[in-house]
Design an enzyme around this catalytic site. Structure first.
Site, PDB file in Angstrom:
ATOM      1  N   ARG A 184       1.034  -1.319   0.213  1.00 35.38           N
ATOM      2  CA  ARG A 184      -0.048  -0.185   0.052  1.00 35.38           C
ATOM      3  C   ARG A 184       1.015   1.170  -0.144  1.00 35.38           C
ATOM      4  NH1 ARG A 184      -1.484   1.975   4.698  1.00 35.38           N
ATOM      5  NH2 ARG A 184      -1.871  -0.208   5.588  1.00 35.38           N
ATOM      6  N   TYR A 199     -17.069  17.860 -14.439  1.00 37.35           N
ATOM      7  CA  TYR A 199     -17.656  16.474 -14.467  1.00 37.35           C
ATOM      8  C   TYR A 199     -18.483  16.154 -13.369  1.00 37.35           C
ATOM      9  CZ  TYR A 199     -17.547  11.438 -14.107  1.00 37.35           C
ATOM     10  OH  TYR A 199     -17.632   9.993 -13.886  1.00 37.35           O
ATOM     11  N   ASP A 218      -8.314  19.637 -13.333  1.00 36.74           N
ATOM     12  CA  ASP A 218      -8.654  18.417 -13.974  1.00 36.74           C
ATOM     13  C   ASP A 218      -8.309  18.451 -15.334  1.00 36.74           C
ATOM     14  OD1 ASP A 218      -9.534  15.994 -14.827  1.00 36.74           O
ATOM     15  OD2 ASP A 218     -11.376  16.020 -13.557  1.00 36.74           O
ATOM     16  N   LYS A 229      -8.585   7.344 -18.798  1.00 35.29           N
ATOM     17  CA  LYS A 229      -9.089   7.969 -20.182  1.00 35.29           C
ATOM     18  C   LYS A 229      -7.982   8.112 -21.159  1.00 35.29           C
ATOM     19  CE  LYS A 229     -12.794   8.792 -17.629  1.00 35.29           C
ATOM     20  NZ  LYS A 229     -13.797   7.999 -17.728  1.00 35.29           N
TER      21      LYS A 229
HETATM   22  C1  PLP Z   1     -13.016  15.136 -16.529  1.00 33.83           C
HETATM   23  C2  PLP Z   1     -13.192  14.016 -15.650  1.00 33.83           C
HETATM   24  N1  PLP Z   1     -12.621  14.067 -14.438  1.00 33.83           N
HETATM   25  C3  PLP Z   1     -12.618  12.909 -13.756  1.00 33.83           C
HETATM   26  C4  PLP Z   1     -13.314  11.589 -13.903  1.00 33.83           C
HETATM   27  C5  PLP Z   1     -13.285  10.416 -12.867  1.00 33.83           C
HETATM   28  O1  PLP Z   1     -12.693   9.532 -13.320  1.00 33.83           O
HETATM   29  P1  PLP Z   1     -12.860   7.981 -12.851  1.00 33.83           P
HETATM   30  O2  PLP Z   1     -14.070   7.329 -13.841  1.00 33.83           O
HETATM   31  O3  PLP Z   1     -11.400   7.344 -13.297  1.00 33.83           O
HETATM   32  O4  PLP Z   1     -13.050   7.870 -11.323  1.00 33.83           O
HETATM   33  C6  PLP Z   1     -13.958  11.791 -15.175  1.00 33.83           C
HETATM   34  C7  PLP Z   1     -14.706  10.339 -15.596  1.00 33.83           C
HETATM   35  O5  PLP Z   1     -15.410  10.384 -16.645  1.00 33.83           O
HETATM   36  C8  PLP Z   1     -13.914  12.698 -15.900  1.00 33.83           C
HETATM   37  O6  PLP Z   1     -14.311  12.763 -17.211  1.00 33.83           O
END
Ligand code: PLP
Length: 385
Positions: free
Chosen positions: A52, A104, A176, A201
């Site tokens: 961990r 998001y 982000d 992604k």
């Molecule tokens: C812009 C953005 N940030 C964060 C996330 C969250 O990521 P995760 O699905 O890996 O938790 C997403 C998921 O679609 C996203 O599109």
């Protein structure tokens, strides 16, 4: 094999954080699928005690992403949401955060449904208008949380301008950067203090892993994130870290194709009589096209467009054949989705209206297939409208 300090981006993607395995010479960092490490004697070990806390595959992943984003250190998490959750532990009850209004949906849900319980306060503003950031700042504001381009309406925030405002008030900035990827945009170069990724992604790029990362610059942030990663334990596993490491090696060439294909599809949609509106920063009609040219290297693989009614949008969504109707984005294959009922279903309808996320909106994560096949697929679906 040694990476020079002035190595360029594509070279960093392939090599940063990865040296041939010292025990075998394996050129690819192995998946250290272990939970613990044998110690030579009491208190004598090789720097690894428990998985961990430390894992060599995760360390390679973290160093790779930190180098790509021009940060001081990276931290791997179990998902993008776990990464954002870890950043929010920099705050304490009573603190206030200014957030991009069409962030998001899962981020909005985390802030509103979970973190408000811990007396954190959030104000959502259109951060594409720098004045709105300034107006939203309070004496208790401790973080500016930005997403650019936003999901799914692809609005941009001027990163340099936003960082100048926040730093003027002593407020750190987190971005982000999932939608753009570090190939298209590196927020730390514009002044950001922290970058968050869903590695699920573009960084992974092959739709076969869920993970997240935080990249930090400041020593105090690095120290806290290292502590909290171990204390909360929401770490990325070695297999997922390895899959992302494999993905980042091809990030530049994949992104070039994502960018090129998305541009062609955006232009095709913009000229189609049945499409009422297209959102893509690469189009001259995008209100922030000039900012996109300054801030981004290419315009990304995401497009959204409006069809005039939910029924017309449904016809397109139900009739594409090559494009897969699915949530997520950033993989080599093209995905198509309906944000209002899929990725953003957790955002209340009135908020969706406020941020321009209409019920007739379709989002495409344009993959790296032959773009003519993608165009033909859309064409036959649009013909049925
Ligand atoms: C812009 C953005 N940030 C964060 C996330 C969250 O990521 P995760 O699905 O890996 O938790 C997403 C998921 O679609 C996203 O599109």
């Amino acid at each position: 094999m040694k990476l020079r300090t002035n190595a360029r981006f594509s070279t960093i993607c392939i090599h940063a954080g990865q040296t041939p395995d010292p025990s075998t010479g394996a050129i690819i960092t192995p998946i250290y699928q272990t939970s613990t490490y044998v110690q030579d004697a009491l208190g004598v070990h090789k720097g690894y005690e428990y998985a961990r806390t430390q894992n060599p595959t995760r360390s390679a992943f973290e160093a790779n992403l930190a180098a790509m984003e021009h940060g001081a250190a990276g931290f791997g998490f179990a998902s993008g949401m776990a990464a954002t959750g870890a950043v929010m532990t920099l705050l304490k009850s009573g603190d206030h955060v200014v957030v991009t209004d069409n962030t998001y949906g899962g981020t909005y849900r985390l802030f509103e449904r979970v973190l408000r319980k811990y007396q954190l306060d959030f104000t959502y503003v259109d951060t594409s208008q720098l004045g709105e950031i300034e107006r939203a700042i309070r004496p208790t504001t401790r973080l500016l949380f930005l997403e650019t381009p936003t999901n799914p309406v692809l609005r941009l925030t001027d990163l340099a301008g936003a960082c100048t405002i926040a730093h003027g008030h002593g407020i750190p900035v987190v971005v982000d950067n999932t939608f753009a990827s570090p190939y298209v945009q590196r927020p730390i170069d514009f002044g950001a203090d922290l970058v968050v990724h869903s590695t699920t992604k573009f960084l992974n790029g092959h739709s076969d892993s869920v993970g997240g990362a935080v990249i930090a610059v400041r020593d105090d942030h690095v120290e806290w994130l290292r502590f909290v990663q171990n204390a909360e334990g929401a770490i990325i596993g070695p297999m997922d870290a390895w899959l992302v490491l494999r993905g980042t090696k091809t990030l530049p060439i994949r992104m070039d194709r994502h960018n090129a294909n998305a541009m062609v599809i955006a232009e095709y949609l913009a000229s189609h009589p049945k499409v009422t509106r297209v959102h893509y920063p690469g189009l001259a009609s995008h209100p922030q096209h000039e900012l996109a040219k300054r801030q981004m290297h290419g315009f990304g693989g995401l497009i959204s467009f409006e069809m005039g009614s939910l029924e017309r949008a449904r016809t397109v969504l139900n009739n594409v054949a090559l494009m897969a109707l699915a949530e997520s984005l950033g993989g080599v294959e093209t995905l198509i989705s309906h944000p209002a009922s899929m990725t953003h279903a957790s955002v209340p309808p009135e908020r969706r209206q406020e941020i321009g996320l209409t019920d007739d909106m379709i989002r495409i994560s344009v993959g790296i297939e032959d773009v003519d096949d993608l165009k033909e697929d859309l064409e036959q679906a649009l013909d049925r409208v």
